[in-house]
Design an enzyme around this catalytic site. Structure first.
Site, PDB file in Angstrom:
ATOM      1  N   LYS A  80     -11.345 -13.377 -22.857  1.00  0.00           N
ATOM      2  CA  LYS A  80     -10.086 -13.445 -22.119  1.00  0.00           C
ATOM      3  C   LYS A  80      -9.081 -14.180 -22.994  1.00  0.00           C
ATOM      4  O   LYS A  80      -9.463 -14.957 -23.884  1.00  0.00           O
ATOM      5  CB  LYS A  80     -10.273 -14.207 -20.799  1.00  0.00           C
ATOM      6  CG  LYS A  80      -9.245 -13.866 -19.738  1.00  0.00           C
ATOM      7  CD  LYS A  80      -9.530 -12.531 -19.054  1.00  0.00           C
ATOM      8  CE  LYS A  80      -8.573 -12.294 -17.904  1.00  0.00           C
ATOM      9  NZ  LYS A  80      -8.860 -11.035 -17.198  1.00  0.00           N
ATOM     10  N   GLY A 177      -1.537 -12.042  -1.317  1.00  0.00           N
ATOM     11  CA  GLY A 177      -1.051 -11.589  -2.616  1.00  0.00           C
ATOM     12  C   GLY A 177      -0.856 -10.089  -2.602  1.00  0.00           C
ATOM     13  O   GLY A 177      -1.765  -9.352  -2.220  1.00  0.00           O
ATOM     14  N   LEU A 178       0.333  -9.629  -3.005  1.00  0.00           N
ATOM     15  CA  LEU A 178       0.663  -8.213  -2.857  1.00  0.00           C
ATOM     16  C   LEU A 178       1.182  -7.620  -4.159  1.00  0.00           C
ATOM     17  O   LEU A 178       2.201  -6.936  -4.199  1.00  0.00           O
ATOM     18  CB  LEU A 178       1.695  -8.039  -1.735  1.00  0.00           C
ATOM     19  CG  LEU A 178       1.234  -8.512  -0.354  1.00  0.00           C
ATOM     20  CD1 LEU A 178       2.386  -8.490   0.635  1.00  0.00           C
ATOM     21  CD2 LEU A 178       0.068  -7.663   0.156  1.00  0.00           C
ATOM     22  N   GLY A 179       0.449  -7.880  -5.222  1.00  0.00           N
ATOM     23  CA  GLY A 179       0.769  -7.284  -6.511  1.00  0.00           C
ATOM     24  C   GLY A 179       0.392  -5.813  -6.549  1.00  0.00           C
ATOM     25  O   GLY A 179       0.105  -5.187  -5.527  1.00  0.00           O
ATOM     26  N   ALA A 180       0.344  -5.257  -7.755  1.00  0.00           N
ATOM     27  CA  ALA A 180       0.101  -3.825  -7.914  1.00  0.00           C
ATOM     28  C   ALA A 180      -1.249  -3.394  -7.333  1.00  0.00           C
ATOM     29  O   ALA A 180      -1.342  -2.372  -6.645  1.00  0.00           O
ATOM     30  CB  ALA A 180       0.179  -3.455  -9.393  1.00  0.00           C
ATOM     31  N   VAL A 181      -2.295  -4.171  -7.599  1.00  0.00           N
ATOM     32  CA  VAL A 181      -3.619  -3.815  -7.088  1.00  0.00           C
ATOM     33  C   VAL A 181      -3.643  -3.927  -5.569  1.00  0.00           C
ATOM     34  O   VAL A 181      -4.117  -3.028  -4.866  1.00  0.00           O
ATOM     35  CB  VAL A 181      -4.711  -4.716  -7.702  1.00  0.00           C
ATOM     36  CG1 VAL A 181      -6.070  -4.412  -7.063  1.00  0.00           C
ATOM     37  CG2 VAL A 181      -4.788  -4.513  -9.207  1.00  0.00           C
ATOM     38  N   TYR A 183      -1.231  -3.753  -3.440  1.00  0.00           N
ATOM     39  CA  TYR A 183      -0.435  -2.706  -2.784  1.00  0.00           C
ATOM     40  C   TYR A 183      -1.276  -1.437  -2.606  1.00  0.00           C
ATOM     41  O   TYR A 183      -1.305  -0.847  -1.528  1.00  0.00           O
ATOM     42  CB  TYR A 183       0.827  -2.396  -3.584  1.00  0.00           C
ATOM     43  CG  TYR A 183       1.657  -1.289  -2.949  1.00  0.00           C
ATOM     44  CD1 TYR A 183       2.567  -1.574  -1.939  1.00  0.00           C
ATOM     45  CD2 TYR A 183       1.501   0.040  -3.343  1.00  0.00           C
ATOM     46  CE1 TYR A 183       3.307  -0.566  -1.337  1.00  0.00           C
ATOM     47  CE2 TYR A 183       2.227   1.055  -2.747  1.00  0.00           C
ATOM     48  CZ  TYR A 183       3.133   0.747  -1.741  1.00  0.00           C
ATOM     49  OH  TYR A 183       3.846   1.752  -1.136  1.00  0.00           O
TER      50      TYR A 183
END
Length: 346
Positions: A80, A177-181, A183
Protein backbone atom coordinates in the site's frame (compact mmCIF):
# COMPACT_ATOMS: atom_id res chain seq x y z
CA UNK A 1 9.54 7.90 14.79
CA UNK A 2 9.31 4.19 15.66
CA UNK A 3 8.59 1.69 12.89
CA UNK A 4 10.09 -1.71 13.66
CA UNK A 5 8.58 -2.01 17.13
CA UNK A 6 5.08 -0.90 16.14
CA UNK A 7 2.31 -3.48 16.53
CA UNK A 8 1.30 -2.80 12.92
CA UNK A 9 4.80 -3.65 11.67
CA UNK A 10 4.30 -7.30 10.81
CA UNK A 11 7.68 -8.21 9.30
CA UNK A 12 7.13 -5.89 6.36
CA UNK A 13 9.67 -6.51 3.61
CA UNK A 14 10.10 -2.80 2.84
CA UNK A 15 8.86 0.55 4.13
CA UNK A 16 10.03 3.34 1.84
CA UNK A 17 9.79 7.04 2.70
CA UNK A 18 9.70 9.17 -0.44
CA UNK A 19 10.03 12.90 -1.06
CA UNK A 20 10.44 15.20 -4.03
CA UNK A 21 11.20 18.85 -3.32
CA UNK A 22 10.10 20.21 -6.70
CA UNK A 23 6.60 18.68 -6.68
CA UNK A 24 6.14 18.68 -2.90
CA UNK A 25 5.68 14.91 -2.82
CA UNK A 26 5.75 13.26 0.60
CA UNK A 27 4.80 9.59 0.44
CA UNK A 28 5.25 6.25 2.15
CA UNK A 29 5.25 2.91 0.33
CA UNK A 30 4.85 -0.24 2.41
CA UNK A 31 5.54 -3.67 0.95
CA UNK A 32 4.24 -6.25 3.41
CA UNK A 33 4.75 -9.49 1.47
CA UNK A 34 5.72 -10.70 -1.99
CA UNK A 35 5.42 -14.42 -1.23
CA UNK A 36 2.47 -15.02 -3.56
CA UNK A 37 3.58 -12.46 -6.14
CA UNK A 38 4.38 -8.76 -6.50
CA UNK A 39 2.82 -6.59 -3.81
CA UNK A 40 -0.31 -4.86 -5.11
CA UNK A 41 -2.43 -2.23 -3.38
CA UNK A 42 -3.78 1.22 -4.03
CA UNK A 43 -2.36 4.64 -3.28
CA UNK A 44 -4.27 6.85 -0.84
CA UNK A 45 -3.92 10.64 -0.75
CA UNK A 46 -4.84 11.94 2.70
CA UNK A 47 -4.14 14.95 4.86
CA UNK A 48 -2.82 13.07 7.89
CA UNK A 49 -2.56 14.89 11.19
CA UNK A 50 0.97 13.55 11.68
CA UNK A 51 3.59 11.42 9.97
CA UNK A 52 2.98 8.80 12.66
CA UNK A 53 -0.67 8.56 11.58
CA UNK A 54 0.42 8.03 7.99
CA UNK A 55 2.82 5.24 9.01
CA UNK A 56 0.10 3.59 11.10
CA UNK A 57 -2.32 3.70 8.16
CA UNK A 58 0.06 2.42 5.49
CA UNK A 59 1.33 -0.47 7.65
CA UNK A 60 -2.17 -1.66 8.51
CA UNK A 61 -3.43 -1.27 4.97
CA UNK A 62 -0.49 -3.10 3.38
CA UNK A 63 -0.84 -6.11 5.68
CA UNK A 64 -4.54 -6.09 4.93
CA UNK A 65 -3.76 -6.25 1.21
CA UNK A 66 -1.59 -9.34 1.73
CA UNK A 67 -4.51 -11.09 3.41
CA UNK A 68 -7.09 -9.68 0.97
CA UNK A 69 -5.17 -10.90 -2.08
CA UNK A 70 -4.56 -14.31 -0.53
CA UNK A 71 -8.18 -14.96 0.45
CA UNK A 72 -9.29 -13.74 -2.98
CA UNK A 73 -6.93 -16.35 -4.47
CA UNK A 74 -4.90 -13.82 -6.43
CA UNK A 75 -1.21 -14.26 -7.33
CA UNK A 76 -0.37 -11.00 -5.59
CA UNK A 77 1.39 -10.06 -2.42
CA UNK A 78 0.34 -7.10 -0.31
CA UNK A 79 1.42 -3.49 -0.36
CA UNK A 80 0.00 0.00 0.00
CA UNK A 81 1.10 3.58 -0.39
CA UNK A 82 0.02 6.94 0.98
CA UNK A 83 0.69 10.43 -0.31
CA UNK A 84 0.51 12.99 2.49
CA UNK A 85 -1.39 16.23 1.87
CA UNK A 86 -4.68 17.90 1.06
CA UNK A 87 -6.01 16.52 -2.22
CA UNK A 88 -7.62 19.86 -3.09
CA UNK A 89 -4.31 21.66 -2.76
CA UNK A 90 -1.43 19.41 -3.81
CA UNK A 91 -2.67 17.39 -6.80
CA UNK A 92 -0.57 18.07 -9.90
CA UNK A 93 0.98 16.27 -12.83
CA UNK A 94 4.42 16.86 -11.31
CA UNK A 95 3.33 15.21 -8.05
CA UNK A 96 2.05 12.04 -9.69
CA UNK A 97 4.96 11.81 -12.09
CA UNK A 98 7.33 12.10 -9.13
CA UNK A 99 5.43 9.32 -7.37
CA UNK A 100 5.60 7.23 -10.55
CA UNK A 101 9.39 7.55 -10.51
CA UNK A 102 9.45 6.31 -6.92
CA UNK A 103 7.39 3.28 -7.98
CA UNK A 104 9.77 2.65 -10.87
CA UNK A 105 12.67 2.67 -8.43
CA UNK A 106 11.21 -0.36 -6.60
CA UNK A 107 11.65 -2.45 -9.73
CA UNK A 108 8.29 -4.18 -9.68
CA UNK A 109 8.19 -5.22 -6.03
CA UNK A 110 5.06 -3.07 -5.69
CA UNK A 111 2.27 -2.12 -8.12
CA UNK A 112 0.02 0.79 -7.22
CA UNK A 113 -3.57 1.64 -8.20
CA UNK A 114 -6.28 4.13 -7.26
CA UNK A 115 -7.62 4.52 -3.72
CA UNK A 116 -9.04 7.34 -1.61
CA UNK A 117 -8.64 10.70 -3.41
CA UNK A 118 -6.76 9.08 -6.29
CA UNK A 119 -8.50 8.67 -9.65
CA UNK A 120 -7.80 6.53 -12.69
CA UNK A 121 -6.63 9.75 -14.38
CA UNK A 122 -4.07 10.28 -11.61
CA UNK A 123 -2.82 6.71 -12.08
CA UNK A 124 -2.50 7.40 -15.82
CA UNK A 125 -0.10 10.24 -14.99
CA UNK A 126 1.98 7.88 -12.82
CA UNK A 127 2.00 5.53 -15.82
CA UNK A 128 4.00 8.12 -17.77
CA UNK A 129 6.94 7.32 -15.50
CA UNK A 130 6.37 3.64 -14.68
CA UNK A 131 4.55 0.53 -15.80
CA UNK A 132 4.13 -0.58 -12.19
CA UNK A 133 0.53 0.63 -11.94
CA UNK A 134 -2.80 -1.11 -12.44
CA UNK A 135 -6.43 -0.05 -12.85
CA UNK A 136 -5.95 2.02 -15.98
CA UNK A 137 -8.81 3.26 -18.14
CA UNK A 138 -9.17 1.16 -21.26
CA UNK A 139 -8.02 -1.90 -19.32
CA UNK A 140 -9.71 -2.90 -16.07
CA UNK A 141 -10.75 0.72 -15.44
CA UNK A 142 -12.72 1.85 -12.42
CA UNK A 143 -12.81 -0.93 -9.78
CA UNK A 144 -15.63 0.65 -7.75
CA UNK A 145 -18.56 -1.24 -9.34
CA UNK A 146 -16.84 -4.56 -8.67
CA UNK A 147 -16.10 -3.64 -5.05
CA UNK A 148 -19.76 -2.68 -4.67
CA UNK A 149 -20.94 -5.98 -6.18
CA UNK A 150 -18.77 -7.99 -3.79
CA UNK A 151 -19.98 -5.97 -0.82
CA UNK A 152 -23.61 -6.45 -1.84
CA UNK A 153 -23.10 -10.21 -2.19
CA UNK A 154 -21.36 -10.20 1.20
CA UNK A 155 -24.41 -8.60 2.81
CA UNK A 156 -26.56 -11.28 1.19
CA UNK A 157 -24.22 -14.02 2.46
CA UNK A 158 -24.42 -12.61 6.00
CA UNK A 159 -28.21 -12.39 5.85
CA UNK A 160 -28.36 -15.93 4.47
CA UNK A 161 -26.25 -17.16 7.38
CA UNK A 162 -28.44 -15.48 9.97
CA UNK A 163 -31.89 -15.96 8.47
CA UNK A 164 -31.62 -18.86 6.02
CA UNK A 165 -32.49 -16.79 2.95
CA UNK A 166 -31.09 -13.95 0.84
CA UNK A 167 -34.22 -11.84 0.33
CA UNK A 168 -33.34 -8.28 1.33
CA UNK A 169 -36.80 -6.80 0.71
CA UNK A 170 -37.64 -4.58 3.68
CA UNK A 171 -34.25 -5.12 5.30
CA UNK A 172 -32.97 -1.90 6.91
CA UNK A 173 -29.40 -0.97 6.03
CA UNK A 174 -27.43 1.95 7.48
CA UNK A 175 -24.72 3.02 5.03
CA UNK A 176 -21.95 5.22 6.41
CA UNK A 177 -20.04 7.07 3.70
CA UNK A 178 -21.36 7.59 0.18
CA UNK A 179 -18.38 7.54 -2.13
CA UNK A 180 -18.26 5.84 -5.52
CA UNK A 181 -18.39 2.29 -4.14
CA UNK A 182 -21.12 3.05 -1.62
CA UNK A 183 -23.27 4.74 -4.27
CA UNK A 184 -23.20 1.59 -6.40
CA UNK A 185 -23.84 -0.51 -3.28
CA UNK A 186 -26.90 1.60 -2.46
CA UNK A 187 -28.17 1.00 -5.99
CA UNK A 188 -27.88 -2.78 -5.54
CA UNK A 189 -29.59 -2.61 -2.15
CA UNK A 190 -32.39 -0.35 -3.41
CA UNK A 191 -33.07 -2.66 -6.34
CA UNK A 192 -33.17 -5.59 -3.90
CA UNK A 193 -35.90 -3.82 -1.91
CA UNK A 194 -33.83 -2.76 1.12
CA UNK A 195 -34.60 0.41 3.08
CA UNK A 196 -31.59 2.75 3.19
CA UNK A 197 -30.44 5.10 5.96
CA UNK A 198 -27.40 7.08 4.89
CA UNK A 199 -24.85 9.62 6.05
CA UNK A 200 -21.74 11.33 4.72
CA UNK A 201 -19.64 14.43 5.39
CA UNK A 202 -20.59 15.65 1.90
CA UNK A 203 -24.17 16.93 1.67
CA UNK A 204 -24.23 16.58 -2.12
CA UNK A 205 -23.45 12.87 -1.81
CA UNK A 206 -26.30 12.46 0.67
CA UNK A 207 -28.74 14.34 -1.56
CA UNK A 208 -27.85 12.19 -4.55
CA UNK A 209 -28.54 8.91 -2.76
CA UNK A 210 -31.70 10.25 -1.13
CA UNK A 211 -33.02 11.36 -4.51
CA UNK A 212 -31.94 8.31 -6.49
CA UNK A 213 -32.74 5.54 -4.03
CA UNK A 214 -35.38 6.97 -1.69
CA UNK A 215 -32.92 6.84 1.20
CA UNK A 216 -33.37 8.50 4.58
CA UNK A 217 -30.60 10.91 5.57
CA UNK A 218 -29.31 10.79 9.15
CA UNK A 219 -26.61 12.59 11.12
CA UNK A 220 -22.96 11.53 11.11
CA UNK A 221 -23.10 10.30 14.70
CA UNK A 222 -26.75 9.18 14.59
CA UNK A 223 -25.91 6.33 12.20
CA UNK A 224 -24.73 4.11 15.08
CA UNK A 225 -27.97 4.32 17.06
CA UNK A 226 -30.43 3.33 14.35
CA UNK A 227 -32.74 0.33 14.73
CA UNK A 228 -31.53 -1.39 11.56
CA UNK A 229 -30.59 -4.90 10.45
CA UNK A 230 -27.25 -4.08 8.82
CA UNK A 231 -24.59 -1.47 9.58
CA UNK A 232 -22.51 -0.94 6.46
CA UNK A 233 -19.34 1.11 7.10
CA UNK A 234 -18.14 2.50 3.76
CA UNK A 235 -15.97 5.44 4.86
CA UNK A 236 -12.60 5.34 6.61
CA UNK A 237 -11.63 2.71 9.16
CA UNK A 238 -11.91 2.06 12.90
CA UNK A 239 -15.61 2.91 13.17
CA UNK A 240 -16.23 -0.37 15.00
CA UNK A 241 -14.89 0.42 18.45
CA UNK A 242 -15.81 0.36 22.13
CA UNK A 243 -18.07 3.37 21.81
CA UNK A 244 -19.97 2.31 18.69
CA UNK A 245 -20.33 -1.40 19.52
CA UNK A 246 -22.19 -0.46 22.68
CA UNK A 247 -24.64 1.57 20.59
CA UNK A 248 -25.23 -0.67 17.57
CA UNK A 249 -28.59 -2.37 17.22
CA UNK A 250 -27.70 -3.99 13.89
CA UNK A 251 -26.96 -7.72 13.97
CA UNK A 252 -24.79 -7.60 10.82
CA UNK A 253 -21.76 -5.44 10.04
CA UNK A 254 -20.91 -5.60 6.35
CA UNK A 255 -19.39 -2.73 4.40
CA UNK A 256 -16.63 -1.78 1.99
CA UNK A 257 -14.39 0.29 4.31
CA UNK A 258 -10.90 -0.95 5.14
CA UNK A 259 -9.76 -1.67 8.71
CA UNK A 260 -13.24 -1.44 10.19
CA UNK A 261 -12.26 -2.86 13.58
CA UNK A 262 -10.41 -0.31 15.73
CA UNK A 263 -8.65 -3.21 17.47
CA UNK A 264 -8.56 -6.96 16.90
CA UNK A 265 -10.34 -7.60 20.19
CA UNK A 266 -13.42 -5.86 18.84
CA UNK A 267 -14.03 -8.80 16.51
CA UNK A 268 -14.47 -11.13 19.48
CA UNK A 269 -16.63 -8.56 21.26
CA UNK A 270 -18.94 -8.54 18.24
CA UNK A 271 -19.17 -12.35 18.29
CA UNK A 272 -20.07 -12.35 21.97
CA UNK A 273 -22.82 -9.82 21.30
CA UNK A 274 -24.25 -11.92 18.47
CA UNK A 275 -23.29 -9.43 15.75
CA UNK A 276 -22.10 -11.09 12.55
CA UNK A 277 -19.07 -9.30 11.10
CA UNK A 278 -18.09 -9.73 7.44
CA UNK A 279 -14.29 -9.29 7.54
CA UNK A 280 -13.47 -6.14 5.60
CA UNK A 281 -10.69 -7.41 3.38
CA UNK A 282 -12.82 -10.37 2.29
CA UNK A 283 -16.03 -8.50 1.49
CA UNK A 284 -14.34 -5.56 -0.25
CA UNK A 285 -11.99 -7.57 -2.49
CA UNK A 286 -14.01 -7.00 -5.68
CA UNK A 287 -11.90 -4.06 -6.79
CA UNK A 288 -8.54 -5.83 -6.53
CA UNK A 289 -10.02 -8.92 -8.19
CA UNK A 290 -11.05 -6.75 -11.13
CA UNK A 291 -7.59 -5.18 -11.27
CA UNK A 292 -6.03 -8.65 -11.41
CA UNK A 293 -7.86 -9.44 -14.63
CA UNK A 294 -5.97 -6.56 -16.25
CA UNK A 295 -2.90 -8.81 -15.94
CA UNK A 296 -4.59 -12.10 -16.87
CA UNK A 297 -3.42 -14.09 -19.90
CA UNK A 298 -5.50 -13.16 -22.93
CA UNK A 299 -6.30 -9.69 -21.64
CA UNK A 300 -8.97 -8.16 -19.47
CA UNK A 301 -12.38 -9.82 -19.24
CA UNK A 302 -15.21 -8.17 -17.29
CA UNK A 303 -17.12 -11.47 -17.43
CA UNK A 304 -14.26 -13.43 -15.84
CA UNK A 305 -13.77 -10.70 -13.25
CA UNK A 306 -17.46 -10.68 -12.32
CA UNK A 307 -17.50 -14.46 -11.93
CA UNK A 308 -14.49 -14.29 -9.60
CA UNK A 309 -16.10 -11.49 -7.56
CA UNK A 310 -19.24 -13.59 -7.16
CA UNK A 311 -17.08 -16.09 -5.28
CA UNK A 312 -16.95 -13.67 -2.34
CA UNK A 313 -20.38 -14.98 -1.32
CA UNK A 314 -19.03 -18.52 -0.92
CA UNK A 315 -15.83 -17.42 0.82
CA UNK A 316 -17.76 -15.46 3.43
CA UNK A 317 -20.24 -18.32 3.90
CA UNK A 318 -17.26 -20.60 4.64
CA UNK A 319 -15.83 -18.10 7.14
CA UNK A 320 -19.19 -17.70 8.90
CA UNK A 321 -19.61 -21.47 9.17
CA UNK A 322 -16.08 -21.99 10.52
CA UNK A 323 -16.65 -19.22 13.05
CA UNK A 324 -19.60 -21.12 14.47
CA UNK A 325 -17.84 -24.49 14.43
CA UNK A 326 -14.60 -23.24 15.95
CA UNK A 327 -16.20 -20.63 18.22
CA UNK A 328 -13.84 -17.93 16.99
CA UNK A 329 -14.55 -14.47 15.66
CA UNK A 330 -14.94 -14.18 11.90
CA UNK A 331 -11.96 -11.86 11.51
CA UNK A 332 -9.65 -14.42 13.14
CA UNK A 333 -11.04 -17.16 10.90
CA UNK A 334 -10.37 -14.96 7.86
CA UNK A 335 -6.80 -14.33 9.06
CA UNK A 336 -6.25 -18.07 9.52
CA UNK A 337 -7.59 -18.75 6.03
CA UNK A 338 -5.23 -16.14 4.59
CA UNK A 339 -2.28 -17.54 6.49
CA UNK A 340 -3.08 -21.06 5.27
CA UNK A 341 -3.12 -19.87 1.64
CA UNK A 342 0.10 -17.87 2.04
CA UNK A 343 1.85 -20.86 3.63
CA UNK A 344 0.59 -23.47 1.16
CA UNK A 345 0.28 -21.39 -2.01
CA UNK A 346 -2.68 -20.77 -4.25
Amino acid sequence: MAVFNRVEFDNHEQVVFCSDQESGLKAIIAVHSTKLGPAVGGCRLWDYVSDEDAVYDVLRLSKGMTYKNAVARLPFGGGKSVIIGNAKEIKSEALFRAFGRKLEGLGGAYYSAEDVNITCADVAIMNKETNYVLGLEGKSGNPSPFTALGTFLGIKAAYQHQHGHQDLAGVKVAVQGLGAVAYSLCKYLYEAGASLYVTDINQASIDRVVNDFNATAVGIDEIYDLDVDVYSPCALGATVNDNTIARLKATIIAGCANNQLAESRHGELLRQKGILYAPDYVINAGGIINVYYETAPGGYSAQASTKHVEGIFGTLSEIFARSVTEQKSTHLIADELAQEIIANGL
